[in-house]
Design a protein around this motif. Structure first.
Motif, PDB file in Angstrom:
ATOM      1  N   ASP A   1      48.583  37.809  36.494  1.00  0.00           N
ATOM      2  CA  ASP A   1      47.172  38.196  36.393  1.00  0.00           C
ATOM      3  C   ASP A   1      46.737  38.762  37.740  1.00  0.00           C
ATOM      4  O   ASP A   1      47.412  38.558  38.758  1.00  0.00           O
ATOM      5  CB  ASP A   1      46.322  36.973  36.030  1.00  0.00           C
ATOM      6  N   TYR A   2      45.613  39.452  37.744  1.00  0.00           N
ATOM      7  CA  TYR A   2      45.042  39.937  38.995  1.00  0.00           C
ATOM      8  C   TYR A   2      43.889  39.032  39.396  1.00  0.00           C
ATOM      9  O   TYR A   2      42.978  38.783  38.604  1.00  0.00           O
ATOM     10  CB  TYR A   2      44.572  41.390  38.855  1.00  0.00           C
ATOM     11  N   VAL A   3      43.961  38.527  40.618  1.00  0.00           N
ATOM     12  CA  VAL A   3      42.924  37.631  41.132  1.00  0.00           C
ATOM     13  C   VAL A   3      41.721  38.442  41.593  1.00  0.00           C
ATOM     14  O   VAL A   3      40.573  38.058  41.373  1.00  0.00           O
ATOM     15  CB  VAL A   3      43.487  36.784  42.296  1.00  0.00           C
ATOM     16  N   ARG A   4      42.001  39.578  42.245  1.00  0.00           N
ATOM     17  CA  ARG A   4      40.909  40.488  42.626  1.00  0.00           C
ATOM     18  C   ARG A   4      41.476  41.897  42.811  1.00  0.00           C
ATOM     19  O   ARG A   4      42.671  42.084  42.986  1.00  0.00           O
ATOM     20  CB  ARG A   4      40.187  40.013  43.885  1.00  0.00           C
ATOM     21  N   GLU A   5      40.587  42.881  42.777  1.00  0.00           N
ATOM     22  CA  GLU A   5      40.978  44.283  42.853  1.00  0.00           C
ATOM     23  C   GLU A   5      40.580  44.930  44.180  1.00  0.00           C
ATOM     24  O   GLU A   5      41.186  45.909  44.593  1.00  0.00           O
ATOM     25  CB  GLU A   5      40.329  45.063  41.696  1.00  0.00           C
ATOM     26  N   LYS A   6      39.553  44.417  44.846  1.00  0.00           N
ATOM     27  CA  LYS A   6      39.049  45.052  46.064  1.00  0.00           C
ATOM     28  C   LYS A   6      38.959  44.037  47.198  1.00  0.00           C
ATOM     29  O   LYS A   6      38.705  42.863  46.957  1.00  0.00           O
ATOM     30  CB  LYS A   6      37.661  45.669  45.804  1.00  0.00           C
ATOM     31  N   PRO A   7      39.134  44.487  48.463  1.00  0.00           N
ATOM     32  CA  PRO A   7      39.428  45.863  48.881  1.00  0.00           C
ATOM     33  C   PRO A   7      40.857  46.297  48.541  1.00  0.00           C
ATOM     34  O   PRO A   7      41.194  47.467  48.618  1.00  0.00           O
ATOM     35  CB  PRO A   7      39.217  45.825  50.390  1.00  0.00           C
ATOM     36  N   TYR A   8      41.705  45.318  48.179  1.00  0.00           N
ATOM     37  CA  TYR A   8      43.062  45.616  47.722  1.00  0.00           C
ATOM     38  C   TYR A   8      43.424  44.600  46.654  1.00  0.00           C
ATOM     39  O   TYR A   8      42.797  43.542  46.540  1.00  0.00           O
ATOM     40  CB  TYR A   8      44.074  45.573  48.880  1.00  0.00           C
ATOM     41  N   ARG A   9      44.427  44.931  45.869  1.00  0.00           N
ATOM     42  CA  ARG A   9      44.790  44.049  44.760  1.00  0.00           C
ATOM     43  C   ARG A   9      45.508  42.797  45.249  1.00  0.00           C
ATOM     44  O   ARG A   9      46.396  42.873  46.097  1.00  0.00           O
ATOM     45  CB  ARG A   9      45.692  44.785  43.771  1.00  0.00           C
ATOM     46  N   VAL A  10      45.133  41.684  44.663  1.00  0.00           N
ATOM     47  CA  VAL A  10      45.846  40.418  44.866  1.00  0.00           C
ATOM     48  C   VAL A  10      46.222  39.895  43.496  1.00  0.00           C
ATOM     49  O   VAL A  10      45.372  39.824  42.592  1.00  0.00           O
ATOM     50  CB  VAL A  10      44.977  39.391  45.619  1.00  0.00           C
ATOM     51  N   GLY A  11      47.496  39.577  43.312  1.00  0.00           N
ATOM     52  CA  GLY A  11      47.948  39.112  42.012  1.00  0.00           C
ATOM     53  C   GLY A  11      48.380  37.661  42.035  1.00  0.00           C
ATOM     54  O   GLY A  11      48.802  37.137  43.078  1.00  0.00           O
TER      55      GLY A  11
END
Length: 212
Positions: A96-106
């Motif tokens: 899953d993606y934890v957050r998209e900004k400022p960069y993606r963290v999965g």
């Protein structure tokens, strides 16, 4: 780096177009986008690890399976760009993606090859010979001296990664090899690729000999 396939962690993700990283392969990077400069500065203050995912320019989506990288060396340039040398460490699957900004963290889980019940030594020998045939034919065809490095892995899994990482202009094929969880299947596919390449080079070499 954890080796358990059950280990789950958050990992900063760095998508790269048409590039697939394998464990043990070196990857030099030139970081210039602002968001990725932020990412790398954060990583350097932590465990120096991040994930590399092949990005498909056609679908504009990153792959779900990639390889983590560890920063070995970093150099900050006067305008705040960065040059880095990294090395591939462990494959992972994005859950899953934890957050998209400022960069993606999965949120990722580590994956590894399943233990092999078969003796892969003959397959390793076949792949090694095919590789040497391809190099020899390439040298003859181009009239240049081509030598294999001395540090080619001899263990089946490590050799399969090395072969895959050195395929030229074949990102989709590399991604398929990265996603395999059987060392034997990966080596068998690489034997097919090398055999096709060898036969193609042999035909071109024979034609060259006739024309000369």
């Amino acid at each position: 780096m954890p080796s358990s396939s059950l280990a789950v962690r958050e990992l900063p993700l760095f998508p790269l177009p048409e590039l697939v990283l394998f464990p043990g392969a070196h990857l030099p990077l030139h970081i210039f986008e602002f968001r990725y400069r932020i990412m790398m500065n954060t990583i350097l203050q932590g465990d120096r690890s991040f994930g590399v995912l092949m990005f498909d320019p056609d679908t504009e989506k990153p792959a779900r399976i990639g390889c983590s990288a560890e920063i070995l060396h970093s150099q900050r340039l006067p305008d705040d760009r960065m040059k880095m040398l990294t090395i591939g460490k462990q494959r992972f699957r994005v859950l899953d993606y934890v957050r998209e900004k400022p960069y993606r963290v999965g949120l990722v889980e580590w994956i590894d090859d399943q233990p092999s019940e078969q003796d892969l030594s003959s397959l390793v020998g076949e792949v090694d010979q095919l590789l040497r045939d391809v190099v020899q034919l390439s040298a003859k065809l181009t009239s240049r001296e081509v030598e294999l490095p001395n540090n080619i892995p001899t263990l089946p899994r490590e050799l399969s990664y090395w072969i895959a990482s050195n395929l030229y202009d074949a990102a989709d094929e590399q991604q398929a090899l990265l996603e395999m969880v059987s060392t034997g299947n990966r080596l068998e596919r690489e034997a097919e690729i090398l055999m096709t390449t060898r036969n193609h080079l042999a035909a071109r070499t024979a034609l060259k000999d006739v024309l000369e």
